[in-house]
Scaffold this motif. Structure first.
Motif, PDB file in Angstrom:
ATOM      1  N   GLU A  32       5.263  -3.981   1.919  1.00 47.70           N
ATOM      2  CA  GLU A  32       6.117  -3.062   1.190  1.00 47.70           C
ATOM      3  C   GLU A  32       5.331  -1.788   0.930  1.00 47.70           C
ATOM      4  N   GLU A  33       5.900  -0.655   1.361  1.00 48.59           N
ATOM      5  CA  GLU A  33       5.263   0.632   1.050  1.00 48.59           C
ATOM      6  C   GLU A  33       5.696   1.059  -0.333  1.00 48.59           C
ATOM      7  N   HIS A  48       0.861  -1.198   0.000  1.00 48.65           N
ATOM      8  CA  HIS A  48       0.000   0.000   0.000  1.00 48.65           C
ATOM      9  C   HIS A  48       0.883   1.229   0.000  1.00 48.65           C
ATOM     10  N   TYR A  49       0.289   2.388  -0.261  1.00 48.00           N
ATOM     11  CA  TYR A  49       1.089   3.613  -0.384  1.00 48.00           C
ATOM     12  C   TYR A  49       0.693   4.690   0.614  1.00 48.00           C
ATOM     13  N   GLU A  50       0.192   4.274   1.781  1.00 48.87           N
ATOM     14  CA  GLU A  50      -0.151   5.239   2.820  1.00 48.87           C
ATOM     15  C   GLU A  50       1.062   5.492   3.723  1.00 48.87           C
ATOM     16  N   SER A  51       1.365   6.755   3.989  1.00 50.12           N
ATOM     17  CA  SER A  51       2.485   7.060   4.868  1.00 50.12           C
ATOM     18  C   SER A  51       2.168   6.612   6.291  1.00 50.12           C
ATOM     19  N   MET A  65      -4.798   6.267   7.395  1.00 51.61           N
ATOM     20  CA  MET A  65      -4.841   4.919   6.847  1.00 51.61           C
ATOM     21  C   MET A  65      -3.583   4.141   7.206  1.00 51.61           C
ATOM     22  N   GLY A  66      -2.426   4.809   7.176  1.00 55.41           N
ATOM     23  CA  GLY A  66      -1.188   4.135   7.540  1.00 55.41           C
ATOM     24  C   GLY A  66      -1.224   3.600   8.957  1.00 55.41           C
ATOM     25  N   LYS A  67      -1.749   4.389   9.882  1.00 60.45           N
ATOM     26  CA  LYS A  67      -1.862   3.940  11.274  1.00 60.45           C
ATOM     27  C   LYS A  67      -2.839   2.770  11.393  1.00 60.45           C
ATOM     28  N   ALA A  68      -3.954   2.874  10.700  1.00 59.94           N
ATOM     29  CA  ALA A  68      -4.970   1.822  10.790  1.00 59.94           C
ATOM     30  C   ALA A  68      -4.474   0.517  10.182  1.00 59.94           C
ATOM     31  N   TRP A  69      -3.796   0.598   9.028  1.00 56.69           N
ATOM     32  CA  TRP A  69      -3.340  -0.636   8.374  1.00 56.69           C
ATOM     33  C   TRP A  69      -2.188  -1.267   9.165  1.00 56.69           C
ATOM     34  N   ALA A  70      -1.370  -0.440   9.833  1.00 54.41           N
ATOM     35  CA  ALA A  70      -0.306  -0.999  10.672  1.00 54.41           C
ATOM     36  C   ALA A  70      -0.898  -1.809  11.825  1.00 54.41           C
ATOM     37  N   LEU A  93      -2.107  -8.874  -1.975  1.00 52.18           N
ATOM     38  CA  LEU A  93      -3.122  -7.856  -1.700  1.00 52.18           C
ATOM     39  C   LEU A  93      -2.480  -6.504  -1.929  1.00 52.18           C
ATOM     40  N   MET A  94      -3.225  -5.590  -2.545  1.00 52.77           N
ATOM     41  CA  MET A  94      -2.643  -4.306  -2.916  1.00 52.77           C
ATOM     42  C   MET A  94      -3.680  -3.198  -2.820  1.00 52.77           C
TER      43      MET A  94
END
Length: 437
Positions: free
Chosen positions: A76-77, A45-48, A53-58, A99-100
């Motif tokens: 992989e970011e 994914h490409y969320e910082s 979104m980056g915090k949630a996906w982490a 998954l992407m």
């Protein structure tokens, strides 16, 4: 990028869906027998890291690995541009992830679905309840027909947040220059003039990526009605690129550069340059999306900031969020489905909402962050008015680069607005011909 269609349900999605919790909220895989090699879920994914979104996906990765003890997530970011330009090639190889995150719309996910590169998720959407968590307008960007046109057909992706374009502003600079938050388009341009007279470039911009083209589109939307947007995005009618909408957008954008509202050196700047400049307090305003909201909340320490919808327009660029897509070449589709489930679970959705995102299945009572509440309220206001207009690059494959070149020409003054409109009309019309429209 979404909608012809019932976009008002997006507003209700944050609140009305609170009674639902995401189905399959953690995967059901049984631990593998002792001594077997662990499985790997390749995730892009490409969320910082500091974005909502980056915090949630982490956090979702942590939950996934806890509930799948013999599975390792190999994350992989990737850069937005990197995936945008190479997706077809990568997904047609053995390098494809399981998954992407991918951009939604006809020119992106629609194109990949038409090329047979994405897995049909229709059965999983029903089995796991995604169709109930994402009713009506929220499904628009998830489904694509045989032509790759969004809004109907099979499920090829799952969105789990909303997004829209707004005006972020530096409250300290507004106070310093005695500028009030504008309620009308005339008040907005008067504010721009006030900053220019004070020697301040009012708008941060990035011509080398998506921000500048979204400004042009937003200006066109000030002269547009819903049928025009549906003609442009959904091919429901003919679009005149020299009609009042795009003509106003292109001419006004060029005029804004001449007036000093937009810096002439912004043609080569990227979105990151623009966002960082605003966070440093170098510009009073930036017109961009809710994907910046969580990062601004985390990183801006030296001034107060706020946001408002673009004055004078009934519609703004926006849609459901990007999609989780499962490449057809994925070797672990069952794990990909389980991970999507976790991102739709209520605790991850609540975290998304409290981190500056726009969740689709959160508990409203669990959203306690005041900034996040403001964002969701604005999103609800926009969607209640059926005001999400998708994004300008959606209608045709490769159109993103066409629009980048167009706005760069307007910033540089190397081509007239009429010439730019001719150039962006060509690929659009060619795509319609390919679709048989």
């Amino acid at each position: 990028m979404v909608r012809s269609r019932g976009t008002a349900v997006l507003a209700a999605a944050v609140l009305a869906l609170s009674a639902l919790s995401a189905c399959g909220s953690g995967g059901s895989e049984s631990p593998a027998p002792s001594g077997t090699e662990p499985r790997v879920l390749k995730l892009w994914h490409y969320e910082s890291a500091e974005s909502a979104m980056g915090k949630a996906w982490a956090e979702a990765i942590k939950k996934f690995e806890a509930s799948h003890p013999n599975v390792k997530v190999e994350f992989e970011e990737k850069g937005f541009e990197q995936i945008q330009k190479t997706a077809s090639m990568v997904l047609n190889s053995d390098e494809a992830p399981d998954l992407m995150e991918y951009n939604k719309g006809n020119a992106t996910s629609g194109l990949l679905s038409k090329q047979g590169l994405l897995t049909d998720l229709s059965e999983e959407a029903t089995k796991r309840g995604w169709d109930k968590l994402l009713p009506g307008g929220l499904q628009t960007t998830a489904k694509y027909d045989d032509r790759g046109v969004m809004g109907s057909g099979k499920w090829y992706g799952v969105p789990n947040y909303g997004e829209f374009v707004m005006v972020y502003y530096n409250k300290d600079l507004f106070a310093k220059h005695k500028v009030e938050v504008p309620a009308t388009y005339e008040e907005f341009t008067a504010a721009l003039d006030t900053f220019v007279k004070a020697g301040v470039t009012p708008l941060a911009n990035a011509g080398a990526e998506y921000p500048a083209q979204q400004i042009l589109y937003q200006l066109a939307l000030t002269k547009a009605q819903k049928p025009w947007m549906e003609s442009y995005q959904l091919y429901k009618g003919k679009v005149d690129f020299h009609g009042p909408e795009f003509t106003y957008g292109a001419e006004t954008f060029a005029d804004w550069v001449k007036k000093g509202y937009i810096a002439k050196n912004s043609a080569g700047l990227k979105a990151e340059d623009m966002g960082v400049a605003f966070m440093k307090g170098e510009f009073p305003m930036v017109i961009s999306g809710s994907w910046w909201y969580g990062r601004f909340a985390s990183e801006i320490k030296d001034f107060e900031w706020g946001h408002f919808l673009f004055p004078g327009a009934a519609m703004s660029p926006g849609s459901s969020g990007n999609l989780w897509v499962v490449p057809e070449n994925s070797e672990n589709k069952d794990l990909a489905y389980d991970f999507i489930d976790i991102t739709m679970s209520q605790d991850i959705q609540n975290l998304l909402g409290n981190s500056g995102g726009v969740p689709v299945a959160a508990d409203p009572g669990a959203i306690t962050d005041e900034k996040s509440k403001e964002l969701i309220e604005t999103f609800n206001k926009l969607t209640a008015a059926d005001g999400l207009a998708f994004y300008p690059d959606w209608p045709a494959p490769g159109y993103y680069d066409v629009l980048v070149a167009g706005v760069q020409n307007l910033i540089n003054g190397s081509k007239t607005p009429a010439q730019v409109l001719d150039e962006i009309a060509g690929p659009y019309e060619d795509n319609l011909a390919d679709l048989g429209n």
